[in-house]
Structures are given as C-alpha cells and as structure tokens.
Scaffold this active site. Structure first.
Site, PDB file in Angstrom:
ATOM      1  N   LEU A  32       0.841  -1.210   0.000  1.00  0.00           N
ATOM      2  CA  LEU A  32       0.000   0.000   0.000  1.00  0.00           C
ATOM      3  C   LEU A  32       0.874   1.258   0.000  1.00  0.00           C
ATOM      4  CD1 LEU A  32       0.102   1.429   3.026  1.00  0.00           C
ATOM      5  CD2 LEU A  32      -1.421  -0.438   3.614  1.00  0.00           C
ATOM      6  N   PHE A  63       5.897   6.814 -11.946  1.00  0.00           N
ATOM      7  CA  PHE A  63       7.181   6.992 -11.256  1.00  0.00           C
ATOM      8  C   PHE A  63       8.259   7.583 -12.154  1.00  0.00           C
ATOM      9  CE2 PHE A  63       7.103   5.572  -6.880  1.00  0.00           C
ATOM     10  CZ  PHE A  63       5.777   5.173  -6.815  1.00  0.00           C
ATOM     11  N   CYS A  79       9.612   4.286   3.386  1.00  0.00           N
ATOM     12  CA  CYS A  79       9.991   3.006   2.762  1.00  0.00           C
ATOM     13  C   CYS A  79      11.215   3.068   1.848  1.00  0.00           C
ATOM     14  CB  CYS A  79       8.799   2.443   2.009  1.00  0.00           C
ATOM     15  SG  CYS A  79       7.476   1.923   3.120  1.00  0.00           S
TER      16      CYS A  79
HETATM   17  N1  NAD Z   1       4.209   3.045   5.738  1.00  0.00           N
HETATM   18  C1  NAD Z   1       4.093   2.489   4.544  1.00  0.00           C
HETATM   19  O1  NAD Z   1       3.671   3.112   3.576  1.00  0.00           O
HETATM   20  C2  NAD Z   1       4.471   1.036   4.332  1.00  0.00           C
HETATM   21  C3  NAD Z   1       4.083   0.384   3.158  1.00  0.00           C
HETATM   22  C4  NAD Z   1       4.417  -0.957   2.989  1.00  0.00           C
HETATM   23  C5  NAD Z   1       5.152  -1.608   3.958  1.00  0.00           C
HETATM   24  N2  NAD Z   1       5.543  -0.948   5.084  1.00  0.00           N
HETATM   25  C6  NAD Z   1       6.283  -1.689   6.112  1.00  0.00           C
HETATM   26  O2  NAD Z   1       5.373  -2.026   7.166  1.00  0.00           O
HETATM   27  C7  NAD Z   1       6.056  -2.003   8.419  1.00  0.00           C
HETATM   28  C8  NAD Z   1       5.342  -1.044   9.364  1.00  0.00           C
HETATM   29  O3  NAD Z   1       5.426   0.257   8.837  1.00  0.00           O
HETATM   30  P1  NAD Z   1       4.548   1.464   9.397  1.00  0.00           P
HETATM   31  O4  NAD Z   1       4.785   2.618   8.501  1.00  0.00           O
HETATM   32  O5  NAD Z   1       3.172   0.987   9.637  1.00  0.00           O
HETATM   33  O6  NAD Z   1       5.266   1.704  10.815  1.00  0.00           O
HETATM   34  P2  NAD Z   1       4.732   2.576  12.044  1.00  0.00           P
HETATM   35  O7  NAD Z   1       5.940   3.048  12.746  1.00  0.00           O
HETATM   36  O8  NAD Z   1       3.706   3.548  11.582  1.00  0.00           O
HETATM   37  O9  NAD Z   1       3.971   1.510  12.957  1.00  0.00           O
HETATM   38  C9  NAD Z   1       4.599   0.482  13.652  1.00  0.00           C
HETATM   39  C10 NAD Z   1       3.839   0.285  14.964  1.00  0.00           C
HETATM   40  O10 NAD Z   1       4.293  -0.905  15.612  1.00  0.00           O
HETATM   41  C11 NAD Z   1       4.226  -0.696  17.010  1.00  0.00           C
HETATM   42  N3  NAD Z   1       5.022  -1.739  17.680  1.00  0.00           N
HETATM   43  C12 NAD Z   1       6.363  -1.893  17.673  1.00  0.00           C
HETATM   44  N4  NAD Z   1       6.689  -3.004  18.378  1.00  0.00           N
HETATM   45  C13 NAD Z   1       5.535  -3.556  18.830  1.00  0.00           C
HETATM   46  C14 NAD Z   1       5.220  -4.706  19.592  1.00  0.00           C
HETATM   47  N5  NAD Z   1       6.168  -5.550  20.019  1.00  0.00           N
HETATM   48  N6  NAD Z   1       3.931  -4.945  19.887  1.00  0.00           N
HETATM   49  C15 NAD Z   1       2.958  -4.130  19.452  1.00  0.00           C
HETATM   50  N7  NAD Z   1       3.193  -3.023  18.700  1.00  0.00           N
HETATM   51  C16 NAD Z   1       4.474  -2.738  18.398  1.00  0.00           C
HETATM   52  C17 NAD Z   1       4.713   0.720  17.174  1.00  0.00           C
HETATM   53  O11 NAD Z   1       4.331   1.260  18.406  1.00  0.00           O
HETATM   54  C18 NAD Z   1       4.043   1.421  15.981  1.00  0.00           C
HETATM   55  O12 NAD Z   1       2.792   1.964  16.330  1.00  0.00           O
HETATM   56  C19 NAD Z   1       7.486  -1.605   8.099  1.00  0.00           C
HETATM   57  O13 NAD Z   1       8.254  -2.767   7.963  1.00  0.00           O
HETATM   58  C20 NAD Z   1       7.373  -0.899   6.769  1.00  0.00           C
HETATM   59  O14 NAD Z   1       8.550  -0.966   6.020  1.00  0.00           O
HETATM   60  C21 NAD Z   1       5.203   0.349   5.295  1.00  0.00           C
END
Ligand code: NAD
Length: 434
Positions: free
Chosen positions: A153, A252, A263
């Site tokens: 996403l 892109f 990311c």
């Molecule tokens: N943001 C994007 O657009 C996107 C898109 C695709 C993939 N990703 C990937 O998805 C993953 C998450 O990204 P994000 O942007 O949502 O991160 P984020 O920082 O917004 O959210 C991560 C959440 O995990 C929580 N957390 C950490 N350890 C925890 C635990 N042990 N138990 C419960 N909660 C815990 C944190 O408090 C935080 O709220 C990453 O690996 C990222 O690369 C992100």
C-alpha cells in the site's frame, strides 16, 4: 476468522481495518498506549484519507477492536500479523529487526491451537525463518506456520491500494497456511486481484526488489532532469515520450526533489546490506541511493542560485513538508535535508503543510516558523518553494501571492506549474528539468 495485527501504525491499522471490512474479526494491538487509547476513543492517530470512516464503521460492527494486550486475542487467533516498524538500524543501514523479533517472542507464549504467524512488515530475506526459530525456541509445543505477506500500500491512497491491489504476495510453505491466507483475502477474488504464491525467501525479496525498482525509476528521471536542464530539453515531455512505451510505463517518472518517505530510503539501504551479506552485488541500487542524495543537494543549490547565490537572511516560504501529499508522514522527507541546509546558511523559513506540521515541529530546526495559512506564509518573503504537491498548492492565487511577497522567486520543485504562466505574473520561475 480471527486476526490479530501486531503494530497499529500506517500499515497495521489500514490492513487491520481492511481485513475487518472483508469480514474478519480483527484486533489491532500496539505497545504505544497513547495510540490505542486514541483509537478506543474514536480518534485516528495518523492522517490517511478515508481511514476514519472505515475504522468507525468496522468498530461499530464489532469486527475491529484495539488493545495493548496480546494474550487474549492471540489465544483465539487463526492468523497473527506482524506489522511493526523495521527502520534503518543506526550505523550500518541494515533493517532493524528488534521489534519484529520481540513481537515473535511475545506471541510464542500465547499460541493456542494452530496459528499462522505472518510477517507483513518489510523484512530482509531470512527473517521469516528466524521468526520460526524464535517461536519454536520459546514454545516447543506450539502448532504454527510462518508466512510472509509483504504490504504494497501507498500512504495517501492506502485503503484503495489495499482493497484493489495490483497483487497479493503470499510466501507460504504449508497448504494449511496458504488456505487460511487465501480465505482471508477471498473477497479480492471478486475483482480478480492476482494472488502470487511463492516461498518465504522470494516473498521477502519481492518487496525489497519492488521498492528498489521504483526508487530506481525516480532516480533515473531525476538524473535525466539534470541533463534536460543542460541541453534545453523538457523532462516532462521526455518522461511522457518514454512512458508511452508500454515496456517502460509512465508511472514513477516524475522529476522532483528526490524520493523520501518511510519506505524507499530505508528499503534501498537494507537491500544493499542484504546483498553484501550474501556476497552479491547491488551496484544499481547503491547508485540510486547516491543519485537521490545528490538530487536533494541539487535542490538546495537551485534555491540558492535563484536567490542570487546566497540564502543568508533571505525569507523563504516553503509549501509542503511531508514526503508526499495526503499523508502526515515526515519520515525521510526531502524537507528534512533541504530545510536544515537552508537554515544552516541563515535562511529565514516560514513553512506550511496541511497535515505534517505537528510531526515537522519535532524534527525540523527550531528556527523554522509554521504558518497555518498559505497566503500568510508567503507574506514578505523573497522566495516561495513548493516542496510537496498537495492539491492546495495547485491552484494558488498567483496575483495575490505576487502582491504579498517582497521578492519574486517562484521555485517549483514538483513541476506543478507552467513556466509561461508563472512568468506572465511577474515571477522568476525555477523548476526541475524543464
Ligand atoms: N508506511 C508504509 O507506507 C508502508 C508500506 C508498505 C510496507 N511498510 C512496512 O510495514 C512495516 C510497518 O510500517 P509502518 O509505517 O506501519 O510503521 P509505524 O511506525 O507507523 O507503525 C509500527 C507500529 O508498531 C508498534 N510496535 C512496535 N513493536 C511492537 C510490539 N512488540 N507490539 C505491538 N506493537 C508494536 C509501534 O508502536 C508502531 O505503532 C514496516 O516494515 C514498513 O517498512 C510500510
């Protein structure tokens, strides 16, 4: 189907709410109490269009709940998703897996009956197998499989992307796990979304290779934009002419201030480290990272040149701070390198952003002043810089801006205006590659 989403950030909250919309019973868990309290009180901790309605609707229907506790929900779960952050590890560029492993260890103790643990976070090749080892070590009798389901996403259009994905990638090695995941994603069969099933390692690598490829397209056109400036070509037209070739595609290929966000910067760095660890070369991605850093530095120089060679004591209005529109995410935004570089040399910066200001205040230089209204932000400034292409900046009242500004430098780092139109209003126009 009972689903637990560990991590309720940009990915966890959107995925959790969308799975609930598909009909699953979802509990979104987070360690961050303030986040969970906000959600329990009907507030959405991030800005993502449409997310408030989706969360409210599914919460009211009883399919979407929030908790700081894992035990109860994991005990009855069919699928436990790990969607915690995997930021760049300080010092070496590798993905920091401490949150993923901590979540795996915690889950292990509560498993009760067959459960699939699914990595949704972007994680280096080999992580799913390590998660499996961690769970086995912590709970030898647990009945589980590990799967990889990377998320594609985009912030700003996350719900649409999740509900109508180009593809769903499932890294699975047991029929039982595959059947459960296929069942969860079954509503997507209606729109014939491709479900690509592969092994764990391939699923993990698909995510990094995809992001690195997209970053490559951006760095490619950014480098071409520099050549366009030297030879009198228009990067917009060049990109269009390239993109009409179906093998290349038009997406892109927008020149700008360099890619940012939560990311691409971290995932390109991590891919280089993964390749190094396995004795494989990653020269293209290494160069993409270098070109991106150079592009951001080039933007600072562009602003400096437009201001006659020095930004010292110059008043600059910056429109847009987030790495892209329709998000409040400031992680690795180009503004984080461009604004400090300008402030360092004595520029006086007034900044505007529709959603990113609260986060920006925590990380940008203290000297930056934040203004709620676009027209108040440009008042008395020497230059206006458009750094993020929010819709609000596409239809500016140029006559009013010209009147309010002291100077006439219009620096459009997203190429959203046409030179002739801006110059006809009495501005000096600077853009990227045109
Ligand atoms: N943001 C994007 O657009 C996107 C898109 C695709 C993939 N990703 C990937 O998805 C993953 C998450 O990204 P994000 O942007 O949502 O991160 P984020 O920082 O917004 O959210 C991560 C959440 O995990 C929580 N957390 C950490 N350890 C925890 C635990 N042990 N138990 C419960 N909660 C815990 C944190 O408090 C935080 O709220 C990453 O690996 C990222 O690369 C992100």
């Amino acid at each position: 189907m009972n689903v637990v989403m560990i991590g309720s950030g940009y990915v966890g909250l959107v995925s959790g709410a969308c799975f609930a919309e598909f009909g699953a019973n979802v509990v979104c868990v987070d360690k961050d109490e303030s986040k969970i309290n906000a959600l329990l009180n009907g507030q959405i901790p991030i800005y993502e269009p449409g997310l408030d309605d989706l969360v409210e609707r599914n919460n009211k229907a009883g399919r979407l709940n929030f908790s700081t506790e894992l035990k109860q929900s994991v005990e009855t779960a069919d699928l436990v998703f790990i969607a915690v952050g995997t930021p760049t590890r300080r010092g070496d560029g590798h993905a920091d897996l401490q949150y993923v492993y901590a979540a795996a260890e915690e889950v292990a103790g509560y498993l009760n009956g067959y459960t699939v643990i699914v990595d949704k976070s972007t994680v280096p090749v080999g992580t799913a197998r390590q998660v499996e080892r961690i769970i086995k070590k912590a709970n030898a009798s647990a009945d589980f499989d590990v799967a990889s389901n990377p998320e594609f996403l985009r912030e700003g259009s996350a719900i649409g992307d999740f509900m109508r994905p180009d593809r769903v990638v499932l890294g699975v090695e047991s029929e039982r796990a595959e059947a459960l995941l296929r069942e969860l994603y079954r509503p997507l069969n209606l729109i014939e979304a491709p479900i690509h099933v592969t092994n764990l390692e391939s699923a993990e690598l698909i995510k990094y290779a995809s992001n690195a490829f997209l970053a490559t397209k951006i760095s490619f056109i950014n480098e071409i934009s520099q050549l366009c400036e030297k030879v009198g070509a228009d990067v917009h037209s060049v990109a269009k002419g390239m993109g009409l070739d179906g093998r290349i595609g038009k997406k892109f290929l927008h020149a700008g201030p360099g890619y940012g966000g939560s990311c691409f910067p971290k995932d390109t760095l991590a891919l280089v480290r993964i390749a190094q660890e396995h004795g494989s070369s990653s020269r293209i991605v290494e160069t993409v990272i270098e070109v991106n850093a150079a592009q951001k530095a080039r933007m600072v120089q562009k602003i400096r040149d437009a201001l006659g060679g020095s930004e010292h004591d110059k008043k600059i209005a910056v429109l847009g701070l987030t790495f892209k529109p329709e998000t409040d995410d400031m992680r690795d935004s180009p503004s984080l390198s461009i604004l400090p570089a300008l402030a360092d040399k004595g520029a006086i910066i007034k900044a505007h952003d529709p959603e990113g200001v609260e986060e920006a205040k925590k990380i940008l230089p203290e000297s930056v002043e934040y203004i709620d209204d676009i027209y108040s932000a440009v008042e008395g400034t020497d230059a206006l810089v458009i750094l993020t292409e929010w819709n609000q900046y596409r239809g500016l009242d140029l006559d009013k801006i010209k009147e309010l500004m002291s100077g006439n430098k219009f620096i459009d780092l997203r190429n959203i205006y046409e030179r002739d139109m801006i110059e006809s209003k009495g501005f000096e126009y600077t853009c990227v590659g045109r």
